[in-house]
Design an enzyme around this catalytic site. Structure first.
Site, PDB file in Angstrom:
ATOM      1  N   GLY A   1       0.808  -1.217   0.000  1.00 24.94           N
ATOM      2  CA  GLY A   1       0.000   0.000   0.000  1.00 24.94           C
ATOM      3  C   GLY A   1       0.840   1.265   0.000  1.00 24.94           C
TER       4      GLY A   1
ATOM      5  N   SER B   1       1.157   3.544  -3.316  1.00 25.36           N
ATOM      6  CA  SER B   1       0.632   4.569  -4.215  1.00 25.36           C
ATOM      7  C   SER B   1      -0.736   5.078  -3.783  1.00 25.36           C
ATOM      8  CB  SER B   1       0.505   4.018  -5.636  1.00 25.36           C
ATOM      9  OG  SER B   1       1.737   3.515  -6.080  1.00 25.36           O
TER      10      SER B   1
ATOM     11  N   GLU C   1      12.702  -4.400  -3.909  1.00 21.16           N
ATOM     12  CA  GLU C   1      11.807  -4.547  -5.059  1.00 21.16           C
ATOM     13  C   GLU C   1      12.552  -4.326  -6.375  1.00 21.16           C
ATOM     14  OE1 GLU C   1       8.186  -2.304  -4.834  1.00 21.16           O
ATOM     15  OE2 GLU C   1       7.528  -2.946  -6.838  1.00 21.16           O
TER      16      GLU C   1
HETATM   17  C1  LIG Z   1       0.396  -3.115 -12.921  1.00 19.53           C
HETATM   18  C2  LIG Z   1       0.705  -2.184 -11.809  1.00 19.53           C
HETATM   19  C3  LIG Z   1       0.780  -2.658 -10.532  1.00 19.53           C
HETATM   20  C4  LIG Z   1       1.034  -1.792  -9.468  1.00 19.53           C
HETATM   21  N1  LIG Z   1       1.073  -2.303  -8.211  1.00 19.53           N
HETATM   22  C5  LIG Z   1       1.245  -1.461  -7.161  1.00 19.53           C
HETATM   23  C6  LIG Z   1       1.172  -1.941  -5.825  1.00 19.53           C
HETATM   24  O1  LIG Z   1       0.986  -3.130  -5.598  1.00 19.53           O
HETATM   25  N2  LIG Z   1       1.314  -1.081  -4.811  1.00 19.53           N
HETATM   26  C7  LIG Z   1       1.539   0.241  -5.020  1.00 19.53           C
HETATM   27  O2  LIG Z   1       1.704   0.972  -4.061  1.00 19.53           O
HETATM   28  N3  LIG Z   1       1.615   0.760  -6.292  1.00 19.53           N
HETATM   29  C8  LIG Z   1       1.453  -0.075  -7.349  1.00 19.53           C
HETATM   30  N4  LIG Z   1       1.503   0.427  -8.633  1.00 19.53           N
HETATM   31  C9  LIG Z   1       1.624   1.855  -8.811  1.00 19.53           C
HETATM   32  C10 LIG Z   1       2.945   2.329  -9.376  1.00 19.53           C
HETATM   33  O3  LIG Z   1       3.958   2.251  -8.413  1.00 19.53           O
HETATM   34  C11 LIG Z   1       2.736   3.757  -9.901  1.00 19.53           C
HETATM   35  O4  LIG Z   1       1.848   3.686 -10.980  1.00 19.53           O
HETATM   36  C12 LIG Z   1       4.023   4.404 -10.350  1.00 19.53           C
HETATM   37  O5  LIG Z   1       4.885   4.665  -9.264  1.00 19.53           O
HETATM   38  C13 LIG Z   1       3.772   5.702 -11.118  1.00 19.53           C
HETATM   39  O6  LIG Z   1       2.917   6.545 -10.410  1.00 19.53           O
HETATM   40  P1  LIG Z   1       1.618   7.180 -11.122  1.00 19.53           P
HETATM   41  O7  LIG Z   1       0.860   6.068 -11.718  1.00 19.53           O
HETATM   42  O8  LIG Z   1       0.963   8.024 -10.138  1.00 19.53           O
HETATM   43  O9  LIG Z   1       2.194   8.039 -12.291  1.00 19.53           O
HETATM   44  P2  LIG Z   1       2.798   9.515 -12.195  1.00 19.53           P
HETATM   45  O10 LIG Z   1       3.753   9.577 -11.068  1.00 19.53           O
HETATM   46  O11 LIG Z   1       1.716  10.485 -12.234  1.00 19.53           O
HETATM   47  O12 LIG Z   1       3.601   9.547 -13.540  1.00 19.53           O
HETATM   48  C14 LIG Z   1       3.031   9.872 -14.818  1.00 19.53           C
HETATM   49  C15 LIG Z   1       4.154  10.075 -15.798  1.00 19.53           C
HETATM   50  O13 LIG Z   1       4.984  11.160 -15.355  1.00 19.53           O
HETATM   51  C16 LIG Z   1       6.310  10.757 -15.236  1.00 19.53           C
HETATM   52  N5  LIG Z   1       6.951  11.449 -14.129  1.00 19.53           N
HETATM   53  C17 LIG Z   1       6.482  11.601 -12.857  1.00 19.53           C
HETATM   54  N6  LIG Z   1       7.366  12.253 -12.107  1.00 19.53           N
HETATM   55  C18 LIG Z   1       8.426  12.520 -12.899  1.00 19.53           C
HETATM   56  C19 LIG Z   1       9.682  13.166 -12.702  1.00 19.53           C
HETATM   57  N7  LIG Z   1      10.061  13.632 -11.517  1.00 19.53           N
HETATM   58  N8  LIG Z   1      10.506  13.254 -13.753  1.00 19.53           N
HETATM   59  C20 LIG Z   1      10.157  12.757 -14.962  1.00 19.53           C
HETATM   60  N9  LIG Z   1       8.998  12.151 -15.206  1.00 19.53           N
HETATM   61  C21 LIG Z   1       8.145  12.029 -14.184  1.00 19.53           C
HETATM   62  C22 LIG Z   1       6.238   9.255 -15.008  1.00 19.53           C
HETATM   63  O14 LIG Z   1       7.426   8.623 -15.411  1.00 19.53           O
HETATM   64  C23 LIG Z   1       5.077   8.866 -15.879  1.00 19.53           C
HETATM   65  O15 LIG Z   1       5.519   8.690 -17.189  1.00 19.53           O
HETATM   66  C24 LIG Z   1       1.254  -0.429  -9.710  1.00 19.53           C
HETATM   67  C25 LIG Z   1       1.205   0.058 -11.020  1.00 19.53           C
HETATM   68  C26 LIG Z   1       0.932  -0.805 -12.071  1.00 19.53           C
HETATM   69  C27 LIG Z   1       0.888  -0.258 -13.444  1.00 19.53           C
END
Ligand SMILES: Cc1cc2nc3c(=O)[nH]c(=O)nc-3n(C[C@H](O)[C@H](O)[C@H](O)COP(=O)(O)OP(=O)(O)OC[C@H]3O[C@@H](n4cnc5c(N)ncnc54)[C@H](O)[C@@H]3O)c2cc1C
Lengths: 387, 360
Positions: A124, A126, A241
């Site tokens: 938990g 994100s 991880e």
């Molecule tokens: C299949 C799957 C399983 C998952 N499982 C889990 C889970 O079990 N537990 C959990 O906690 N999370 C989980 N996640 C979440 C995952 O960790 C997040 O989706 C990820 O960290 C990206 O965050 P976001 O989706 O909010 O995207 P954002 O952070 O909003 O990113 C959107 C885009 O902006 C870019 N970006 C953001 N910040 C920057 C920066 N500083 N510089 C350059 N580019 C940037 C990113 O690279 C991306 O391309 C899962 C995600 C997926 C797809």
């Protein structure tokens, strides 16, 4: 060859058959809806036979396995088509974190369930407003009458519906910002204050979920580290991880590449010079990854292989997905019997690899800043969007 | 010390880096070597081979070498890639000494390996089996682009004789031997075209023989050294780039703080680390695995070097395009490494054939 490996091979030959035969090659990421119940029973079988937590301390049932043993066993498992492991978040993420930062009570309470393959965990971290910027978590935790009370929302939580527990990063110091004032809590999912809602993924299944906390509870002692340590513990877990937790998964990559090779030979794509080069390159990079593990596991200092492993394997896997689809050609478009085929799943699911666990962009930031010593990204606040 | 290297390797790296960087400082080295068009620094080779004793790094102790194997050579070749020092270590102490050690007769080993180890003889090597003909006891033919061919005391060649390959050595200066230095885009290294015209077979040394497969395996595993040179060169190009990015200010901040630049630098690092994995894996591989690992290392590392050197020029802007600034030497070396010893496409096709069979 290690005797552990021989023993494991014999055990797999004796056990991965009969009612479990159908599990072979199934249940990998992206195929999580394959036999979830049976895979849990299988996990308990693995646990009962002592195949979980082999490198843990002996008081928790470890068997003194070396890093090299862990790689070999994962290899053996993959070669037998061992099914996707329901318990990997517990075994490869939480357990090492508890062993490093947990109290004796926490270790006694939680390690046996992981070791026996009977208790399952999810992550938990994100939230809607905290993805890449994980330090922005808003979920709140407060201590009241010897219990933590949790309110807030997590999102993209993989396997939450299949899990018994969740580890939660939450904000415990009101008014704190960023990575200060956070806690790392161990929370039971089956309680009135927790509501789990699946989210359908582009790959068709619903591995990930939203998890809502409304006065959800855990015991006062279910905090790993102290108040304010949440970030440090969360990052330690992330290092597992991005590092060695994926050995098992990466060992299955070879099977996937073999499936692509087999198809290319069958349908004639193997005669296309561009496909040939891409397959040879995929094989090359697979060998490179394998040696990267050896470097990671054999050095006591951080090596370049540690910093680069997550982005390298995830990009490799995504490219393999594209290669698989290109080898299939137009037939990749066709869905038979209402279900994606293994290669279609590979193509679709591998898009997630470069997102979860820190996106490729975040990996590049980390490499630039930590491995190359380049200036840190400015933190926001000032930026205003037009509109 | 870090895996896969031992303390011995680390000591060698330090010693070699000291000497090479003093003399060359990453391509900034003696302009007179480059301007002379010789691409060869005799003085440095003498101190490197004789005083430092590095020419026999992988030769057996019985023949006066250090017996540090491929990993020892990898250390040295990385440093040679980082300095672009103009010395013939690569042909002499990798492929030529491996040929003698691998298919040479006992006499050849006893005579020549100690001389190579002591820095007393320079050897070069080229495949001769398509180029040479013998008629009436005389050897003729022409081979192009032989690395340090003009400087070699002995040019080793493979030579087809029925279903065997022979290893022959042609001493510099025998009658009918001509070496003509070729001017190449990369001026930090010497290539020559060699002409043999009616060289008397009695002037040719018969050093050994083996199967074509044996020769082929030695040629391929010698690519590990070349691949290590690529890693060293790429790392140096990245280091130079990082230094520059930290100093250069535009829009009121060091350009290293722009994310587009950070991400490109990260990609360079990822490519280098992957190439490193490939090279170290090949150096440590044994038996049949070694040939495949060497192909992988060469294909991957030579492409990575070229990409990294290209990114390095881009990230430097105008200064990167300036002759005075030594980055272009790395770019040129990278290109030469992929061109002269076979393009990666060839290695990938070899691997594809192993994985998929021949294309129909
Ligand atoms: C299949 C799957 C399983 C998952 N499982 C889990 C889970 O079990 N537990 C959990 O906690 N999370 C989980 N996640 C979440 C995952 O960790 C997040 O989706 C990820 O960290 C990206 O965050 P976001 O989706 O909010 O995207 P954002 O952070 O909003 O990113 C959107 C885009 O902006 C870019 N970006 C953001 N910040 C920057 C920066 N500083 N510089 C350059 N580019 C940037 C990113 O690279 C991306 O391309 C899962 C995600 C997926 C797809």
């Amino acid at each position: 060859m290690s005797t552990l490996r021989d023993e494991f091979r014999d055990w797999l030959n004796d056990n991965l058959k009969g009612e479990y035969e159908c599990l072979r090659w199934r249940g990998m990421p992206g195929d999580d809806e394959a036999y979830p119940e049976l895979r849990k029973i299988w996990e308990a079988k693995l646990g009962e036979a002592g195949w979980i937590g082999l490198d843990w301390p002996s008081e928790y049932g470890g068997r003194g396995a070396s890093d090299a043993d862990i790689i070999e066993l994962a290899e053996e498992y993959a070669e037998h088509g061992g099914p996707g492991r329901c318990g990997h978040i517990g075994e490869t993420l939480l357990a090492p974190t508890l062993l490093a930062y947990g109290t004796k009570e926490q270790q006694d309470k939680y390690l046996p369930g992981i070791k026996n393959g009977t208790e399952f965990w999810c992550q938990g971290y994100s939230e809607p407003g905290a993805g890449s910027d994980l330090a922005n978590v808003k979920t709140k935790a407060r201590l009241e009458n010897g219990e933590w009370i949790i309110d807030g929302q997590k999102i993209w939580t993989s396997l939450a519906l299949e899990s018994d527990y969740i580890f939660v990063v939450a904000r415990a110091e009101p008014g704190s910002v960023g990575n200060k004032g956070l806690v790392f809590l161990l929370v039971k999912l089956d309680q009135p204050g927790v509501d789990i809602r699946p989210i359908k993924q582009m790959s068709g299944s619903s591995e990930f979920n939203e998890v809502y906390f409304t006065e959800a509870k855990c015991a006062e002692g279910d905090i790993v580290g102290k108040v304010g340590d949440g970030w440090r513990v969360a990052m330690a877990l992330l290092a597992f991880e991005r590092g060695t937790s994926t050995i098992g998964q990466q060992m299955t990559f070879k099977n996937e590449l073999n499936a692509v090779i087999k198809l290319a030979k069958q349908n004639g794509a193997a005669n296309d010079p561009l496909i040939r080069t891409r397959i040879a390159k995929a094989y090359t990079e697979l060998q490179i990854m394998k040696f990267g593990f050896r470097r990671t596991l054999s050095s006591d200092q951080m090596s370049g292989a540690d910093f680069t492993s997550k982005i390298f394997w995830s990009t490799w896997h995504r490219n393999l997905g594209e290669l698989a689809a290109d080898v299939m050609g137009a037939s990749a478009e066709i869905i038979n019997e209402g279900e994606f085929s293994a290669l279609q799943k590979l193509f679709l699911y591998s898009r997630a690899d470069t997102i979860y666990g820190g996106t490729n962009q975040i990996q590049r930031n980390i490499i630039a800043e930590r491995a190359l010593g380049m200036p840190r990204e400015p933190r926001g606040g000032q930026m205003v969007t037009k509109g | 010390m870090s895996f896969p290297f031992s303390d011995d390797h680390d000591m060698i790296r330090e010693a070699v880096r000291g000497v090479l960087q003093d003399a060359y400082d990453g391509g900034k080295g003696p302009e007179h070597i480059y301007k002379s068009g010789a691409g060869y620094d005799a003085e440095l080779w003498t101190s490197f081979a004789q005083d430092l004793g590095m020419a026999g790094i992988a030769i057996d102790e019985a023949y006066g070498g250090a017996a540090l194997g491929d990993l020892g050579r990898v250390v040295i070749m990385e440093e040679l890639g980082a300095s672009l020092a103009s010395i013939p270590f690569s042909p002499c102490s990798t492929i030529a000494s491996d040929m003698i050690a691998g298919v040479g007769s006992d006499e050849a080993k006893e005579e020549w390996l100690p001389k190579i180890a002591a820095g007393e003889a320079i050897f070069a090597y080229t495949d001769g089996h398509h180029a040479l003909t013998v008629e009436g006891g005389k050897l003729s033919g022409r081979v192009n682009m032989v690395l340090y061919g003009a400087q070699a005391d002995v040019l080793l060649m493979s030579f087809r004789d029925g279903d065997k390959f022979k290893l022959i050595g042609i001493p510099q200066g025998v009658k009918g031997y001509g070496a003509e230095t070729v001017e190449t885009m990369d001026p930090t290294r010497s290539f020559s075209n060699i002409t043999l015209q009616d060289v008397m077979m009695k002037d040719v040394m018969h050093l050994g023989e083996g199967t074509p497969e044996q020769f082929d395996a030695i040629v391929k595993t010698s690519f590990i050294g070349l691949a290590a040179e690529c890693v060293g060169g790429a790392q140096k190009a990245l280091d130079m780039t990082l230094e520059y990015l930290g100093q250069r200010v535009q829009f009121g901040r060091p350009i290293a703080s722009f994310q587009a630049i950070k991400h490109r630098a990260a990609d360079m690092y990822i490519a280098i680390e992957a190439a490193r994995n490939a090279v170290y894996a090949a150096a440590m591989a044994e038996g049949d695995d070694k040939v495949e690992a060497a192909l992988i290392a060469k294909a991957y590392a030579s492409d990575a070097f070229f990409d990294v050197a290209g990114h390095a020029i881009q990230l430097h802007g105008g200064i990167g395009f300036t002759w005075e600034y030594p980055l272009h030497y790395f770019f040129k070396r990278a290109r030469a490494n992929r061109a002269v010893f076979g393009q990666s496409a060839r290695e990938y096709e070899r691997l594809a054939t192993i994985l998929l069979g021949e294309a129909a």
